[in-house]
Design an enzyme around this catalytic site. Sequence first.
Site, PDB file in Angstrom:
ATOM      1  N   ARG A  12       0.828  -1.217   0.000  1.00  0.00           N
ATOM      2  CA  ARG A  12       0.000   0.000   0.000  1.00  0.00           C
ATOM      3  C   ARG A  12       0.856   1.258   0.000  1.00  0.00           C
ATOM      4  O   ARG A  12       0.537   2.228  -0.694  1.00  0.00           O
ATOM      5  CB  ARG A  12      -0.955   0.005   1.188  1.00  0.00           C
ATOM      6  CG  ARG A  12      -2.038  -1.057   1.095  1.00  0.00           C
ATOM      7  CD  ARG A  12      -2.923  -1.078   2.313  1.00  0.00           C
ATOM      8  NE  ARG A  12      -2.107  -1.263   3.505  1.00  0.00           N
ATOM      9  CZ  ARG A  12      -2.355  -0.713   4.688  1.00  0.00           C
ATOM     10  NH1 ARG A  12      -3.396   0.070   4.868  1.00  0.00           N
ATOM     11  NH2 ARG A  12      -1.567  -0.936   5.716  1.00  0.00           N
ATOM     12  N   ASN A  30      -6.205  -2.599   2.294  1.00  0.00           N
ATOM     13  CA  ASN A  30      -6.200  -4.053   2.400  1.00  0.00           C
ATOM     14  C   ASN A  30      -7.641  -4.551   2.463  1.00  0.00           C
ATOM     15  O   ASN A  30      -8.509  -3.882   3.012  1.00  0.00           O
ATOM     16  CB  ASN A  30      -5.466  -4.509   3.665  1.00  0.00           C
ATOM     17  CG  ASN A  30      -3.967  -4.383   3.548  1.00  0.00           C
ATOM     18  OD1 ASN A  30      -3.413  -4.336   2.462  1.00  0.00           O
ATOM     19  ND2 ASN A  30      -3.300  -4.326   4.681  1.00  0.00           N
TER      20      ASN A  30
END
Length: 84
Positions: A12, A30
């Site tokens: 990320r 996520n």
Amino acid sequence: MIHGDVQGVGFRYFITRHAQASGLRGWVRNRSDGGVELVAEGERSDLDQLLRVARQGPRHARVDSVDAQWSDARGGLDRFDLSY
């Protein structure tokens, strides 16, 4: 949607860094199924580049597949960042 070993490996942050450098708007987060979800708006060339980056991932990630869906920009997204 990005599938593979993409959680807990800095994925990320890797995406966020590239998206912010391109001036894109959106978010990355996520998912409970182990994947990563990514929403981004911006210039098509910048989005294509982000898609290439997502398919590669950071060094410790393993990207098995990327499912991309394209749509017209709707606006309303903030500066690209992590979403929880």
